[in-house]
Scaffold this motif. Structure first.
Motif, PDB file in Angstrom:
ATOM      1  N   UNK A 137       0.960  -1.094   0.125  1.00 25.03           N
ATOM      2  CA  UNK A 137      -0.040   0.080   0.133  1.00 25.03           C
ATOM      3  C   UNK A 137       0.872   1.481  -0.081  1.00 25.03           C
ATOM      4  N   UNK A 190       0.478   5.378   0.926  1.00 22.47           N
ATOM      5  CA  UNK A 190      -0.312   6.101   1.655  1.00 22.47           C
ATOM      6  C   UNK A 190       0.254   7.800   1.507  1.00 22.47           C
ATOM      7  N   UNK A 246       0.371  11.616   3.684  1.00 24.12           N
ATOM      8  CA  UNK A 246      -0.045  12.437   4.994  1.00 24.12           C
ATOM      9  C   UNK A 246       0.542  13.728   4.741  1.00 24.12           C
ATOM     10  N   UNK A 261       0.465  17.283  10.152  1.00 20.29           N
ATOM     11  CA  UNK A 261      -0.662  17.256  11.072  1.00 20.29           C
ATOM     12  C   UNK A 261      -1.992  16.660  10.807  1.00 20.29           C
ATOM     13  N   UNK A 262      -2.057  15.961   9.562  1.00 15.81           N
ATOM     14  CA  UNK A 262      -3.250  15.318   9.059  1.00 15.81           C
ATOM     15  C   UNK A 262      -3.280  13.735   9.218  1.00 15.81           C
ATOM     16  N   UNK A 263      -4.367  12.971   9.046  1.00 21.05           N
ATOM     17  CA  UNK A 263      -4.491  11.612   9.017  1.00 21.05           C
ATOM     18  C   UNK A 263      -3.795  11.002   7.724  1.00 21.05           C
ATOM     19  N   UNK A 264      -3.621   9.797   7.638  1.00 23.01           N
ATOM     20  CA  UNK A 264      -3.045   9.060   6.244  1.00 23.01           C
ATOM     21  C   UNK A 264      -4.326   8.702   5.083  1.00 23.01           C
ATOM     22  N   UNK A 280      -5.203   6.993   1.694  1.00 25.38           N
ATOM     23  CA  UNK A 280      -4.940   5.793   0.864  1.00 25.38           C
ATOM     24  C   UNK A 280      -4.798   6.400  -0.829  1.00 25.38           C
ATOM     25  N   UNK A 329       4.047   7.142   2.634  1.00 23.73           N
ATOM     26  CA  UNK A 329       4.534   6.085   3.366  1.00 23.73           C
ATOM     27  C   UNK A 329       4.006   4.654   2.429  1.00 23.73           C
ATOM     28  N   UNK A 386      -0.126  -4.704   8.675  1.00 25.46           N
ATOM     29  CA  UNK A 386       0.448  -3.605   8.111  1.00 25.46           C
ATOM     30  C   UNK A 386       2.033  -3.166   8.777  1.00 25.46           C
ATOM     31  N   UNK A 438       4.759  -0.764   8.433  1.00 25.92           N
ATOM     32  CA  UNK A 438       5.186   0.736   7.379  1.00 25.92           C
ATOM     33  C   UNK A 438       6.648   1.124   7.036  1.00 25.92           C
ATOM     34  N   UNK A 439       6.992   1.564   6.363  1.00 24.17           N
ATOM     35  CA  UNK A 439       8.327   2.162   6.141  1.00 24.17           C
ATOM     36  C   UNK A 439       8.269   3.513   6.754  1.00 24.17           C
ATOM     37  N   UNK A 440       9.549   4.315   7.080  1.00 21.00           N
ATOM     38  CA  UNK A 440       9.445   5.391   7.694  1.00 21.00           C
ATOM     39  C   UNK A 440       9.016   6.628   7.204  1.00 21.00           C
ATOM     40  N   UNK A 498       7.956   5.721  11.247  1.00 15.87           N
ATOM     41  CA  UNK A 498       6.592   5.467  10.405  1.00 15.87           C
ATOM     42  C   UNK A 498       5.381   5.280  11.533  1.00 15.87           C
ATOM     43  N   UNK A 555      -2.953   6.838  16.142  1.00 15.12           N
ATOM     44  CA  UNK A 555      -4.179   6.739  14.867  1.00 15.12           C
ATOM     45  C   UNK A 555      -4.721   5.356  14.855  1.00 15.12           C
ATOM     46  N   UNK A 584      -8.357   7.204  11.103  1.00 15.70           N
ATOM     47  CA  UNK A 584      -8.951   8.054  11.872  1.00 15.70           C
ATOM     48  C   UNK A 584      -7.982   9.416  11.946  1.00 15.70           C
ATOM     49  N   UNK A 607      -3.353  13.252  19.648  1.00 14.73           N
ATOM     50  CA  UNK A 607      -1.935  13.689  20.088  1.00 14.73           C
ATOM     51  C   UNK A 607      -1.947  13.397  21.525  1.00 14.73           C
TER      52      UNK A 607
END
Lengths: 113, 114
Positions: A33, A35, A37, A40-43, A45, A88, A101, A103-105, B42, B90, B106, B110
């Protein structure tokens, strides 16, 4: 233990240029996958790649998967400022209890005018 | 979005206090996940749930517990918060029905542990 490595971790590029982000992983998986980002926000897809040789494109982004090489790439064509974000990759190691999942850095992309 | 909310969105707490984070979803997704995001790492999976009352550990589960008493809610508890648990948390969900499906995330919580 599954390890996922992305490179570069930081990428500064000019608008209009092309570049590729690489995602290597350590064990066999057929699902990968990508993603995005924003700070300050979410991920969000971007792509789901399910098999060897899979290629998906959306706008200026194209993702591919080579399961034999355990490598996925995210190619950026003619970058624009709006693509500035952290990207990501994540590799799925399916367990009997479900998808997991790793994740990479992340690759922090900055597109400069 | 998969109708995922997290509460609280921001929290400051002191070392040694218990903390519970809530993830609520309105999509009737079977699978729910808790991740933490830290610079240089990550996202890392803490715990996940594959159904009501069915949970399993992720790669960084020490110091965390979870509960899922109904489909829409997945709670993450830090029994005794430590400064190393300062992070952005998250929640994610997925139906698990098709191979094509991604996980939906979501907005994040924080957490600062002083």
């Amino acid at each position: 233990e599954l390890k996922v490595e992305q490179n570069p971790l930081f990428l500064s590029m000019q608008e209009g240029k092309n570049y590729t982000i690489y995602c290597n992983y350590s064990t066999t998986s057929d699902r990968l996958y990508w993603y995005r980002q924003d700070p300050g926000k979410s991920l969000e897809s971007l792509f789901v790649l399910l098999s060897n040789g899979a290629v998906k494109q959306e706008g200026r982004l194209m993702a591919s998967l080579d399961t034999k090489a355990r490598l996925s790439t995210l190619h950026i064509t003619a970058a624009v400022h709006d693509l500035s974000a952290t990207y990501f990759c994540a590799v799925d190691s399916w367990e009997t209890s479900g998808s997991r999942l790793t994740f990479g850095e992340g690759t922090q992309l900055t597109v400069n005018p | 979005d998969a109708g995922i909310t997290q509460s609280p969105r921001h929290k400051v707490t002191e070392t040694g206090t218990p903390v519970t984070l809530r993830c609520h979803q309105t999509e009737n997704h079977r699978y729910m996940y808790w991740y933490r995001q830290d610079p240089g790492h990550g996202l890392r999976l803490i715990h996940y749930s594959y159904g009501v009352k069915d949970t399993d550990k992720g790669e960084v589960s020490d110091g965390y517990s979870v509960s899922r008493s109904k489909t829409e809610d997945f709670l993450l508890t830090l029994e005794s918060a430590t400064s190393s648990q300062t992070s952005v948390y998250f929640c994610a969900t997925s139906t698990g029905i098709t191979l094509q499906e991604t996980q939906y995330f979501g907005p994040g919580t924080r957490l600062l542990v002083l």
